[in-house]
Design an enzyme around this catalytic site. Structure first.
Site, PDB file in Angstrom:
ATOM      1  CG  ASP A   1     -44.250   2.645  16.164  1.00  0.00           C
ATOM      2  OD1 ASP A   1     -43.460   1.631  15.758  1.00  0.00           O
ATOM      3  OD2 ASP A   1     -44.099   3.742  15.863  1.00  0.00           O
ATOM      4  CG  HIS A   2     -43.076  -3.156  14.016  1.00  0.00           C
ATOM      5  ND1 HIS A   2     -43.249  -2.509  12.887  1.00  0.00           N
ATOM      6  CD2 HIS A   2     -41.806  -3.752  13.817  1.00  0.00           C
ATOM      7  CE1 HIS A   2     -41.965  -2.525  12.249  1.00  0.00           C
ATOM      8  NE2 HIS A   2     -41.150  -3.171  12.699  1.00  0.00           N
TER       9      HIS A   2
ATOM     10  CG  HIS B   1     -41.471   2.561  12.833  1.00  0.00           C
ATOM     11  ND1 HIS B   1     -42.547   1.912  13.559  1.00  0.00           N
ATOM     12  CD2 HIS B   1     -41.421   1.830  11.247  1.00  0.00           C
ATOM     13  CE1 HIS B   1     -43.083   1.132  12.614  1.00  0.00           C
ATOM     14  NE2 HIS B   1     -42.645   1.037  11.327  1.00  0.00           N
TER      15      HIS B   1
HETATM   16  C1  BG6 Z   1     -42.661  -1.296   8.275  1.00  0.00           C
HETATM   17  C2  BG6 Z   1     -42.212  -0.504   7.156  1.00  0.00           C
HETATM   18  O1  BG6 Z   1     -43.199  -0.433   9.461  1.00  0.00           O
HETATM   19  O2  BG6 Z   1     -41.321  -1.663   9.280  1.00  0.00           O
HETATM   20  C3  BG6 Z   1     -41.156  -1.303   6.233  1.00  0.00           C
HETATM   21  O3  BG6 Z   1     -43.370  -0.288   6.783  1.00  0.00           O
HETATM   22  C4  BG6 Z   1     -40.150  -1.627   6.864  1.00  0.00           C
HETATM   23  O4  BG6 Z   1     -41.117  -0.682   5.261  1.00  0.00           O
HETATM   24  C5  BG6 Z   1     -40.343  -2.169   8.571  1.00  0.00           C
HETATM   25  O5  BG6 Z   1     -39.308  -2.501   6.321  1.00  0.00           O
HETATM   26  C6  BG6 Z   1     -38.973  -2.272   9.164  1.00  0.00           C
HETATM   27  O6  BG6 Z   1     -39.400  -3.075  10.522  1.00  0.00           O
HETATM   28  P1  BG6 Z   1     -38.003  -3.706  11.227  1.00  0.00           P
HETATM   29  O7  BG6 Z   1     -38.817  -4.288  12.156  1.00  0.00           O
HETATM   30  O8  BG6 Z   1     -37.622  -4.662  10.047  1.00  0.00           O
HETATM   31  O9  BG6 Z   1     -36.939  -2.536  11.299  1.00  0.00           O
END
Ligand code: BG6
Length: 520
Positions: free
Chosen positions: A207-208, A270
């Site tokens: 989960d980044h 997230h």
């Molecule tokens: C991803 C989603 O996990 O996270 C995307 O699939 C979203 O839809 C993205 O745009 C958002 O990541 P960040 O790091 O730009 O907030």
């Protein structure tokens, strides 16, 4: 085996906050296998992160990378495409010179379907070549950056080809992108399939958001200070708002997004993960399972959303045409690969209640995420209760309650607001803030989340990865909403203009509690 390095660069010497920092962050030798190697994630995130780790000497000294995808590329085409990706997305300049040459010769490519046994034999051949040529010790990190429908298939074939943990001579780990399943039932089915091959300890569900520096710092803030924790409960906290707002639309991902929607794409993983970090008890130690035990306990304590009051807990929205930063943008239903009558939500908000000793069922956790909103902003805002008795303040003074905001992006920092006396004869009270910004505070550039997470997976640190019990529990939390939204077509879609704060119903959700969203 890990190597210890001391972070004392010439730049570091001038920064007292970096003096004496020790790092044990180098992982074992290994081959990283990227399934979905021609996709967007590999080009934009994974390869730039790996190259950046290499530049920082944070990759193991003996490593290799194998790309695996359907496109009929050669090794050289793969290298070229990755070089372009790095140049475009890594902000490291154009890759060149001896470091790039060495990195590039460690890249190779297998072209094949994910269910073709013959191609897994080729992969096996690459792994063996890497072992002799690059001394990878037979360790393999499989990264599934593919569409989720093929996750199970890839794992099954790794096993059939004897490339899974019970057959390989070194260690063997699996990194899986989200979404893990599309609902509770499919997530359980996927888990059953994967656990036949990989033990839970070797599965890294990524989960980044958990790799973002301010998110990790939330744990440091809570558990390395004495001043916040005594207040961190229902007695002093009135509500918590967690926002992940984007200005982008679905871009070229309409096909995926139509089946996902904001609830599955952002909230179930997230945003709920962020909530568990805010709500959890102090873990008994810093090891991966101690932390993950506490996150799981929070999810178990979330009050099930009652079906007869679902609208008091969940709001969905879809963007209409509008304006972002002065430019006209299309409605969701006009995006490529999107149904002109789509009911997919591009905005979701939830109100969750945690029934445990700390939160006492008295603190609403408001979660929201949406695309094409007014401003890109991810943050966690803790709103404290009012003082028990108001002593100061003149007529016309705003007497705001304290708040603590962890800013995740685009700003990265922490802001604490409190009331102070305005200088002068009268006792005027004004809300002021103390702000900490990462970049300025520590004088360093914050690394992208994927760098941290890839390196952690290589060094067998699962702290920032989601364990199965939490994934399952998070699905359980959202299932009542998902089922209702799937069975009832939204009558009012599209219900918010691109570039706005979101649907009015989301405002009403908080207004019912006498609260309001923080403005984007
Ligand atoms: C991803 C989603 O996990 O996270 C995307 O699939 C979203 O839809 C993205 O745009 C958002 O990541 P960040 O790091 O730009 O907030």
């Amino acid at each position: 085996m890990s190597i210890t390095t001391t972070v004392t660069t010439s730049d570091g010497q001038s920064n007292p906050l970096r003096a004496g920092l020790q790092s044990h962050r180098i992982a074992d030798p290994c081959t990283i296998v990227l399934f979905g190697a021609t996709g967007d994630l590999t080009k934009r995130m994974l390869m730039p992160a790996l190259y950046s780790l290499r530049l920082q000497d944070l990759l193991p000294s003996d490593f290799a990378i194998v790309g695996y995808s359907r496109s009929p590329w050669s090794d050289d085409q793969f290298r070229e495409a990755m070089k372009e990706g790095i140049a475009q997305f890594a902000q490291l300049g154009h890759p060149q010179g001896p470091v790039w040459d060495d990195f590039a010769r460690r890249l190779s490519y297998v072209s094949g379907d994910f269910d073709d046994v013959e191609c897994y034999r080729q992969l096996q051949h690459h792994l063996e070549t890497d072992l002799t040529e690059f001394n990878t010790h037979g360790n393999a990190l499989y990264y599934l950056a593919t569409p989720p429908v093929v996750f199970g298939e890839i794992v099954r074939h790794l096993d059939l080809a004897k490339l899974g943990p019970k057959d390989t001579r070194g260690w063997c780990r699996l990194v899986i992108e989200k979404p893990f399943g599309t609902d509770l039932t499919s997530a359980r089915a996927l888990q059953r399939e994967i656990e036949k091959v990989f033990p839970e300890k070797q599965i890294y569900r990524i989960d980044h958001y958990l790799g973002k520096e301010p998110v990790q710092d939330l744990m440091a803030l809570r558990f390395s200070n004495v001043i916040f924790e005594p207040l961190w409960n229902y007695r002093y906290i009135k509500s918590v708002q967690i926002t992940a707002a984007e200005t982008v639309g679905v871009e070229q991902r309409g096909g995926y997004y139509e089946r996902a929607g904001a609830l599955r794409d952002m909230l179930q993983n997230h945003v709920i993960n962020l909530m568990t970090l805010v709500a959890m008890e102090p873990p008994v130690s810093s090891d991966a399972d101690a932390l993950r035990d506490e996150k799981f306990k929070v999810l178990r304590a979330v009050r099930p959303i009652p079906s007869d009051r679902l609208d008091h807990h969940a709001v969905r929205g879809q963007y209409a045409r509008g304006e972002i930063a002065g430019a006209a943008v299309a409605a969701y239903r006009e995006e490529p690969d999107v149904d002109v009558e789509s009911s997919t939500e591009t905005y979701a908000a939830l109100k969750l209640i945690v029934d445990n000793w700390r939160w006492g069922g008295q603190v609403p956790f408001y979660l929201r995420s949406g695309k094409r909103l007014k401003r890109k902003n991810s943050e966690i805002a803790i709103a404290f209760r009012s003082v028990p008795h108001r002593l100061f303040g003149e007529l016309g003074d705003q007497f705001e309650t304290n708040s603590l905001v962890v800013k995740i992006q685009p700003e990265e920092g922490i802001s604490l607001s409190f009331n102070a006396k305005y200088p002068g004869q009268a006792m005027h009270i004004r809300s002021v803030s103390m702000d900490f910004a990462y970049g300025q505070g520590f004088g360093v550039k914050i690394a992208p989340a994927y760098e941290r997470l890839l390196a952690d997976a290589m060094r067998d640190d699962a702290t920032l990865f989601t364990r199965w019990d939490a994934v399952e529990a998070a699905w359980e939390v959202v299932m009542p909403v998902l089922e209702r939204w799937q069975s009832e077509r939204p009558a009012d879609f599209p219900n918010y203009a691109a570039g706005s704060q979101g649907p009015p119903a989301a405002d009403a959700l908080l207004a019912a509690d006498g609260d309001s969203w923080r403005q984007l």
